[in-house]
Design a protein around this motif. Structure first.
Motif, short mmCIF file in Angstrom:
data_model
loop_
_atom_site.label_atom_id
_atom_site.label_comp_id
_atom_site.label_asym_id
_atom_site.label_seq_id
_atom_site.Cartn_x
_atom_site.Cartn_y
_atom_site.Cartn_z
N CYS A 450 0.86 -1.18 0.00
CA CYS A 450 0.00 0.00 0.00
C CYS A 450 0.90 1.23 0.00
O CYS A 450 1.93 1.26 0.67
CB CYS A 450 -0.90 0.00 1.24
SG CYS A 450 -1.93 1.47 1.32
N ARG A 452 0.05 4.04 1.21
CA ARG A 452 -0.25 4.89 2.36
C ARG A 452 -0.08 4.19 3.70
O ARG A 452 -0.19 4.80 4.73
CB ARG A 452 -1.67 5.42 2.24
CG ARG A 452 -1.95 6.08 0.89
CD ARG A 452 -3.43 6.25 0.65
NE ARG A 452 -4.00 7.20 1.58
CZ ARG A 452 -5.22 7.13 2.06
NH1 ARG A 452 -5.99 6.13 1.74
NH2 ARG A 452 -5.68 8.05 2.88
N CYS A 453 0.17 2.86 3.65
CA CYS A 453 0.31 2.11 4.92
C CYS A 453 1.55 1.23 4.85
O CYS A 453 2.02 0.90 3.77
CB CYS A 453 -0.88 1.16 5.14
SG CYS A 453 -2.48 1.95 5.14
N CYS A 468 -6.11 -2.48 0.02
CA CYS A 468 -5.47 -2.41 1.33
C CYS A 468 -6.55 -2.60 2.39
O CYS A 468 -7.50 -1.83 2.44
CB CYS A 468 -4.77 -1.08 1.53
SG CYS A 468 -4.15 -0.88 3.22
N CYS A 471 -6.53 0.71 5.00
CA CYS A 471 -7.02 2.06 4.71
C CYS A 471 -8.04 2.05 3.59
O CYS A 471 -8.62 3.09 3.27
CB CYS A 471 -5.86 2.98 4.34
SG CYS A 471 -5.18 2.66 2.71
#
Ligand code: ADP
Ligand code: ZN
Length: 735
Positions: A450, A452-453, A468, A471
């Protein structure tokens, strides 16, 4: 006290204080429990009058008047306000936000207390249109006319249309302009009070059940009973008898269940046995239906109230009994915003109302067991299965000896075949939805992550994408590695992939997959469950959604594909959770005539957890967990609170928590240990860096005093502006 008192008002804002106002210039002074409209900064806000006071810290000349009173009767009773205050104090959460969380959405938005619902009806002119002619020019308008046409006089609820035809609202104006439809309002009058003729008597209680029932009946007023009964021991039967007493005495029963998925079966059993339509309160109901149920509970007209977590705040006009089913379930703990435990609040509520509460589980939480040892709760056990059912046989399959390339080892496959052949039903359990948990490059080993993670993307096939699970970010499935242009391939098993493997091994059998992907569409879950309950689906594949509370009469084999994640969990609750999960899922098997079998696949058959589980079941695990916790001074032998912070810049989160640490130290409580700050185990989530500060104390009062002092200081701290932060009292997950 002056004639016109000061009104202390809670406003839905992240500030833990009340705001003082003068009464409106005209009309009566609103009582505590009424909603008001107040000027707040440069805006107007809906507030809740919490109390009247004779004076304010501010001079009267500085106080503003409330603009108007929304309710001419109390929305929240004294008891409701008590629970809200208790919640705010215990969880150190702003009162206004607790009020907001405790009320149905429509009341939060300032809508009238007595629900009026909007309906759409067809006019004479609309009815005169030829649907096929309209369909040629405006197919959506034709569909809408078709939907409401059948109910010409009563019209159709907006809520129902939202479900039947999302997007219908965009057509409304054009059709109003043509005078084909009209909108009108009517009061919503729910009918929860059914005829009270039960259609089924149910089995007569066995000796253990009768003893349990008698023990509970002996107590008048407040008492907490922990009903620990192995799966299928007939706990629900005991609740039903107790409920019947309470209902017969004209009092209300509030039942809390962990998940909406469990309500349909429960509701039909309640209807059948008690002859009452319960008022339902859970998040997948339309807002107006929720408000109607909430009101009926508050005025006492709904005698049976059934809901999930937030239903603990439901007002009860004639309270008589609270039941919390599957009390150990972590769904009772809200994991964001106001992080309350509905189970713990239910106990507080019962105490305040002076009524009994029953906590039921096959695998009670260590906290509740500890309160039994302390003598605060009474422990009642149902040690064996009710009726003729016997406990399932459990065994391990060593994955080192029996490799399972597609997730299913040969011994498990053999057992599935055998059970299917002899007319049994099979449940295959894997707590991982999607097709595969990892997408990996076959050439260089690069893994799709991911953006963002700190997490891998899960491969989904049904609705093809990389998703994901932390998120919700998604992107198309990649086929080529961005680093080396090698081929990506899915690695590992998810429920979708298992379903595929199973249909390959057992092509003649019907397979039903039940997880949050397959059940997102409303009613799909109910249909799948009906299929599973009737035995029309031979193999069920699912996540923990399928493991709890359900009763599948034909189910004889449970296969657990992979239990190993839980064996090496870093959280001090890992083994409690793992054993609870396994026992719950095992409990789905062999609930009627035929003995059930449970096969657990593991790569670590020598792990001591297994010998404990097989030797002594949950009781044994619970005792050893209790000892470990006592030695390490973990809950319930100490109390925890976690202060979490998240920010786009890692340093912002850490700065804030450093400041929190110094403030906590300055407050100077020698009884409270302060650990951290440290980065959260999964540090980056949804583009934010997460960190946390853990406070631990054997002295609950000392911990709470510290949190009480700390909260307002954190609210005004400048470093708090760049972070999202929260306090989590009695956290159940330490990340
Ligand atoms: P639990 O809530 O403990 O899982 P249930 O109350 O759902 O257990 O009971 C499990 C099954 O056993 C149900 O089919 C129920 O009808 C049946 N049962 C419960 N009590 C008895 C009893 N005393 N005699 C015969 N069958 C019973
Ligand atoms: Zn993510």
């Amino acid at each position: 006290m002056s004639e016109k008192p000061i009104l202390q008002v809670a406003v839905n804002a992240p500030l833990s204080r009340l705001f003082d106002y003068l009464p409106p210039s005209e009309g009566d002074t609103p009582s505590p429990g009424c909603r008001v409209l107040v000027p707040f900064g440069r805006q107007r806000q809906i507030g809740m009058v919490i109390a009247h006071a004779a004076e304010s810290e501010l001079p009267n000349s500085k106080l503003r008047r409330i603009l108007s009173t929304i309710d001419d009767e109390q929305v929240l009773s004294k008891q409701d306000l008590w629970l809200i205050r208790f919640t705010s104090d215990y969880y150190h959460h702003p009162l206004g936000e607790v009020v907001a969380a405790a009320m149905p959405a429509l009341l939060r938005q300032g809508k009238p207390l007595n629900p009026v619902v909007q309906r759409l009806a067809i006019t004479g002119k609309g009815a005169a249109q030829s649907l096929s002619a309209v369909a040629r020019r405006a197919p959506k308008q034709a569909k809408l006319l078709g939907l409401i046409g059948g109910n010409a006089n009563n019209g159709v609820l907006f809520d129902e249309l939202d479900e039947a035809m999302p997007g219908w609202r965009r057509l409304r104006q054009a059709m109003l302009d043509k005078s084909w439809i009209r909108v009108f309002e009517s009061p919503l009058k729910p009918d929860f009070e059914a005829n009270r003729t039960a259609t089924s008597e149910g089995p007569s209680l066995n000796a253990d059940q009768s003893r349990a029932l008698e023990t509970m009946r002996l107590r008048a007023g407040f008492s907490v009973s922990l009903l620990e009964g192995v799966t299928g021991s007939g706990k629900t039967e005991v609740y039903l008898h107790l409920m019947r007493d309470v209902l017969a005495a004209g009092r209300q029963v509030l039942v809390l269940v962990p998940e909406i998925g469990l309500t349909p079966q429960f509701v039909s059993r309640l209807k059948e046995r008690l002859g009452i339509e319960p008022a339902l309160l859970h998040s997948s109901l339309p807002d107006s239906a929720r408000l109607a149920a909430w009101r009926s509970a508050g005025n006492g007209s709904a005698s049976l109230v059934l809901g999930t977590r937030s239903a603990v705040f439901t007002p009860l006009g004639k309270p008589g009994l609270i039941v919390v089913d599957e009390e150990h379930d972590i769904s009772f703990k809200q994991q964001e915003g106001l992080r309350y435990s509905a189970r713990d609040l239910a106990v507080a509520k019962a105490k305040h109302l002076d009524i009994p509460i029953v906590l039921g589980s096959a695998t009670p939480s260590i906290e509740s067991l500890q309160r039994c040892s302390d003598g605060m709760y009474q422990h009642i056990s149902l040690p064996s299965r009710a009726g003729k059912a016997v406990p399932p046989l459990m065994r391990l399959v060593d994955l080192n000896q029996h490799p399972a390339p597609d997730g299913l080892s040969p011994p498990l496959l053999d057992a599935i075949g055998e059970h299917l052949q002899t007319g049994g039903q099979v449940l295959i359990f894997l707590n991982r939805r999607g097709f595969a948990p990892t997408l990996i490059c076959s050439n260089c080993g690069h893994i799709a992550e991911c953006r963002r993670c700190d997490a891998r993307m899960t491969v989904h096939r049904g609705d093809p994408k990389l998703l994901c699970h932390h998120c919700g970010a998604s992107r198309p499935v990649e086929t080529q590695c961005p680093d080396c242009a090698g081929q990506f391939r899915p690695l590992g098993q998810g429920t979708e992939r298992l379903e595929e493997s199973l249909s390959h091994h057992f092509p003649d059998n019907t397979i039903a997959r039940i997880d949050s992907d397959s059940t997102r569409l409303k009613d799909t879950m109910n249909k799948a469950l009906a299929l599973a309950t009737k035995g029309d689906a031979h193999i069920l594949v699912g996540t923990q959604m399928l493991s709890k509370g359900h009763h599948f009469p034909n189910l004889t084999l449970v296969g657990v594909v992979n239990a190993d994640q839980g064996l090496f969990g870093t959280d001090f609750r890992s083994s409690e959770r793992l054993s609870q999960g396994l026992i719950q899922v095992a409990g789905r098997s062999g609930r009627e005539q035929r003995q059930g079998e449970v096969i657990i696949q593991t790569g670590f058959p020598k792990h001591p957890f297994w010998s404990e589980l097989f030797r002594g079941g949950y009781g044994h695990i619970a005792r050893s967990v209790m000892q470990e916790r006592q030695q390490a001074a973990w809950p319930p032998f100490s109390r925890l609170a976690l202060i979490r912070a998240a920010a786009h810049k890692k340093s912002d989160a850490h700065h804030f928590l450093d400041a929190a640490r110094s403030k906590a130290q300055a407050a100077g409580s020698s009884n409270v240990r302060i650990l951290g700050p440290v980065s959260a185990p999964m540090e980056r989530r949804a583009g934010r860096y997460h960190a946390q500060l853990l406070l631990q104390s054997a002295d609950r009062q000392a911990l709470h005093r510290l949190l009480h002092d700390l909260r307002p200081k954190l609210e005004t701290d400048k470093s708090g502006r760049r972070v999202r932060w929260s306090m989590d009292v009695d956290p159940i997950e330490l990340f």
